[in-house]
Write a protein that holds these residues in place. Structure first.
Motif, mmCIF file in Angstrom:
data_model
loop_
_atom_site.group_PDB
_atom_site.id
_atom_site.type_symbol
_atom_site.label_atom_id
_atom_site.label_comp_id
_atom_site.label_asym_id
_atom_site.label_seq_id
_atom_site.Cartn_x
_atom_site.Cartn_y
_atom_site.Cartn_z
ATOM 1 N N VAL A 192 1.070 -1.265 -0.125
ATOM 2 C CA VAL A 192 -0.316 -0.504 0.219
ATOM 3 C C VAL A 192 0.597 1.217 0.923
ATOM 4 N N VAL A 193 2.569 1.551 0.793
ATOM 5 C CA VAL A 193 2.248 2.322 0.557
ATOM 6 C C VAL A 193 3.680 2.429 -0.083
ATOM 7 N N THR A 194 4.071 1.486 -1.618
ATOM 8 C CA THR A 194 4.265 1.683 -2.318
ATOM 9 C C THR A 194 3.816 2.054 -3.067
ATOM 10 N N ASN A 195 2.029 1.548 -3.319
ATOM 11 C CA ASN A 195 1.900 1.992 -4.132
ATOM 12 C C ASN A 195 1.160 3.066 -4.301
ATOM 13 N N SER A 196 1.104 3.423 -2.973
ATOM 14 C CA SER A 196 0.240 5.214 -2.881
ATOM 15 C C SER A 196 1.760 5.907 -3.332
ATOM 16 N N THR A 197 3.005 5.730 -3.268
ATOM 17 C CA THR A 197 4.265 6.362 -3.215
ATOM 18 C C THR A 197 4.316 6.956 -4.925
ATOM 19 N N TRP A 198 4.272 5.523 -5.670
ATOM 20 C CA TRP A 198 4.404 5.488 -6.335
ATOM 21 C C TRP A 198 2.683 6.733 -8.162
ATOM 22 N N LYS A 199 2.267 6.274 -6.726
ATOM 23 C CA LYS A 199 0.582 6.752 -7.808
ATOM 24 C C LYS A 199 0.000 5.620 -8.467
ATOM 25 N N ARG A 200 0.100 4.593 -8.535
ATOM 26 C CA ARG A 200 -0.501 3.578 -9.507
ATOM 27 C C ARG A 200 0.242 1.915 -9.004
ATOM 28 N N PRO A 201 -0.347 1.110 -9.077
ATOM 29 C CA PRO A 201 -0.325 -0.416 -8.651
ATOM 30 C C PRO A 201 1.041 -1.190 -8.624
ATOM 31 N N VAL A 202 1.518 -0.536 -8.284
ATOM 32 C CA VAL A 202 3.243 -1.449 -7.954
ATOM 33 C C VAL A 202 3.177 -3.019 -7.283
ATOM 34 N N ILE A 203 2.779 -2.969 -6.847
ATOM 35 C CA ILE A 203 3.038 -4.557 -5.810
ATOM 36 C C ILE A 203 1.459 -5.024 -5.433
ATOM 37 N N PRO A 204 0.848 -6.343 -6.250
ATOM 38 C CA PRO A 204 -0.260 -6.522 -6.319
ATOM 39 C C PRO A 204 -0.920 -6.468 -4.337
ATOM 40 N N LEU A 205 -1.964 -6.389 -4.050
ATOM 41 C CA LEU A 205 -2.691 -6.339 -3.144
ATOM 42 C C LEU A 205 -4.091 -7.890 -3.234
ATOM 43 N N GLY A 206 -3.627 -8.015 -4.821
ATOM 44 C CA GLY A 206 -5.223 -9.163 -5.114
ATOM 45 C C GLY A 206 -6.830 -8.375 -5.217
ATOM 46 N N PRO A 207 -7.141 -7.953 -5.766
ATOM 47 C CA PRO A 207 -8.895 -7.743 -5.490
ATOM 48 C C PRO A 207 -9.352 -8.840 -5.242
ATOM 49 N N LEU A 208 -10.421 -8.806 -4.823
ATOM 50 C CA LEU A 208 -11.094 -10.019 -4.913
ATOM 51 C C LEU A 208 -12.105 -10.024 -5.767
ATOM 52 N N THR A 209 -13.310 -11.325 -6.086
ATOM 53 C CA THR A 209 -14.139 -11.245 -6.528
ATOM 54 C C THR A 209 -15.494 -10.235 -5.963
ATOM 55 N N GLY A 210 -16.093 -9.089 -6.664
ATOM 56 C CA GLY A 210 -17.386 -9.023 -5.961
ATOM 57 C C GLY A 210 -16.817 -8.021 -4.318
ATOM 58 N N ALA A 211 -15.543 -7.769 -4.739
ATOM 59 C CA ALA A 211 -15.307 -6.689 -3.232
ATOM 60 C C ALA A 211 -15.414 -4.959 -3.539
ATOM 61 N N GLY A 214 -11.668 0.875 -3.169
ATOM 62 C CA GLY A 214 -11.769 2.072 -3.429
ATOM 63 C C GLY A 214 -11.227 2.807 -1.946
ATOM 64 N N ARG A 215 -11.837 3.727 -2.004
ATOM 65 C CA ARG A 215 -11.946 5.161 -1.097
ATOM 66 C C ARG A 215 -11.866 4.423 0.599
ATOM 67 N N ARG A 216 -13.260 3.921 0.073
ATOM 68 C CA ARG A 216 -14.167 3.308 1.233
ATOM 69 C C ARG A 216 -14.323 1.511 1.236
ATOM 70 N N GLY A 217 -13.483 1.284 1.109
ATOM 71 C CA GLY A 217 -13.446 -0.772 0.836
ATOM 72 C C GLY A 217 -12.600 -1.243 1.363
ATOM 73 N N GLY A 218 -11.879 0.001 2.699
ATOM 74 C CA GLY A 218 -11.412 -1.067 3.350
ATOM 75 C C GLY A 218 -10.295 0.017 3.645
ATOM 76 N N PRO A 219 -9.343 -0.734 4.836
ATOM 77 C CA PRO A 219 -8.177 -0.137 5.340
ATOM 78 C C PRO A 219 -6.910 0.179 4.356
ATOM 79 N N VAL A 220 -7.019 -0.866 3.500
ATOM 80 C CA VAL A 220 -5.752 -0.424 2.013
ATOM 81 C C VAL A 220 -6.751 -0.721 1.421
ATOM 82 N N GLU A 221 -5.782 0.516 0.603
ATOM 83 C CA GLU A 221 -6.340 1.130 -0.605
ATOM 84 C C GLU A 221 -5.777 1.281 -2.000
ATOM 85 N N GLU A 222 -5.866 0.611 -3.030
ATOM 86 C CA GLU A 222 -5.157 0.940 -4.811
ATOM 87 C C GLU A 222 -5.546 1.600 -4.657
#
Length: 225
Positions: A192-211, A214-222
Motif C-alpha cells: 500500500v505505501v509503495t503503490n501510494s507513493t508511486w501513484k499507481r499499482p506496483v505491488i499487487p494486493l489481489g482484488p477479491l471477486t465482488g470486493a 476504493g476509498r471506503r472499501g477497506g483499510p488499505v487502498e489501491e
C-alpha cells in the motif's frame, strides 16, 4: 467606481463535502499494518521459542507504542476517512497490544500459578472470536489483507488452545503461524505505501471477486494513477 462588498453568502465559502475532506488525510493503513506486523513478529518469535524466554519484556515497548498507540491512532484516522473496517480493526488491535502490555506488566504476576493459564487462554479466546468475524468482513477487501486475517485467526485459536491445554508444542505452532501473520501484514503495508507513493499499482494486493475496493472499501487502498 468602488467594488461592492461580497454578500455573506459570497464571503463565506461553502463547507467541503465530507468525502473531499476525508481525501485530504493520508491513508493510515500502511502505518497501522507496519505497527501490527513488527510487534506480532517479535512476540511470535518468543511464542515459537526462537528467543530466550527471559527476554520477553523486550516486546512491551513495542506493544505500548508501535503496536498499541500507533495502531490506535491509525484507527482514529480511519474513522475520519469513513472506513468502518479499518477503524474497527486498527483501534481494536491497538487496544489489544496496550492491554497485552498491561497484562504482562501488572496482572500475570498476581495470578495463581496453577490457574494463570486459564486467564491467558480466555484473553486469547476473545481476540480469536473478534478476529474470526473480522475475517468474514475482510472478504470485501483484498487478498493481501484477507491473508493477514486468516493467519491471525489461526494464530489466536492455536495460542488459546495451547494455553488452555498448557501444551508448549501447540504454543510453538501458534508462534510460527504468528510469524507468517507478521510477514503477510508487512507485505500488505509494503504494497500500500509503495503503490501510494508511486501513484499507481506496483505491488499487487489481489482484488477479491465482488470486493468493493476504493476509498471506503477497506483499510488499505489501491491508489489511482
Amino acid at each position: 467606481m468602488s467594488i461592492p462588498a461580497p454578500t455573506s453568502a459570497e464571503a463565506t465559502p461553502a463547507p467541503a463535502p465530507a468525502s473531499a475532506a476525508a481525501d485530504t488525510i493520508a491513508d493510515p493503513g500502511p502505518l497501522g499494518l507496519a505497527g501490527f506486523a513488527s510487534t506480532t513478529f517479535v512476540l511470535s518469535s518468543f511464542n515459537a521459542h526462537l528467543i530466550d524466554q527471559n527476554l520477553l519484556t523486550v516486546v512491551l515497548p513495542l506493544a505500548l507504542f508501535y503496536g498499541g498507540l500507533i495502531q490506535l491512532l491509525a484507527g482514529m484516522w480511519e474513522f475520519r476517512k469513513g472506513n468502518t473496517f479499518g477503524a474497527t480493526a486498527f483501534a481494536s488491535y491497538g487496544a489489544f497490544w496496550l492491554s497485552y502490555a498491561a497484562y504482562v506488566k501488572f496482572v500475570v504476576g498476581t495470578l495463581p500459578p496453577d490457574t494463570a493459564h486459564q486467564a491467558t487462554g480466555l484473553y486469547l479466546l476473545v481476540w480469536a472470536v473478534f478476529t474470526v468475524y473480522m475475517t468474514a468482513a475482510a472478504l470485501r477487501t483484498n487478498a493481501a489483507l484477507l491473508a493477514v486475517f486468516v493467519a491471525l485467526s489461526a494464530t489466536f485459536i492455536v495460542l488459546a488452545v495451547g494455553e488452555f491445554a498448557t501444551n508448549v508444542t501447540i504454543t510453538k505452532v501458534g508462534g510460527w503461524i504468528g510469524l507468517v501473520t507478521a510477514v503477510f501484514a508487512w507485505y500488505a503495508s509494503f504494497a500500500v505505501v509503495t503503490n501510494s507513493t508511486w501513484k499507481r499499482p506496483v505491488i499487487p494486493l489481489g482484488p477479491l471477486t465482488g470486493a468493493a475496493l476504493g476509498r471506503r472499501g477497506g483499510p488499505v487502498e489501491e491508489p489511482h494513477a
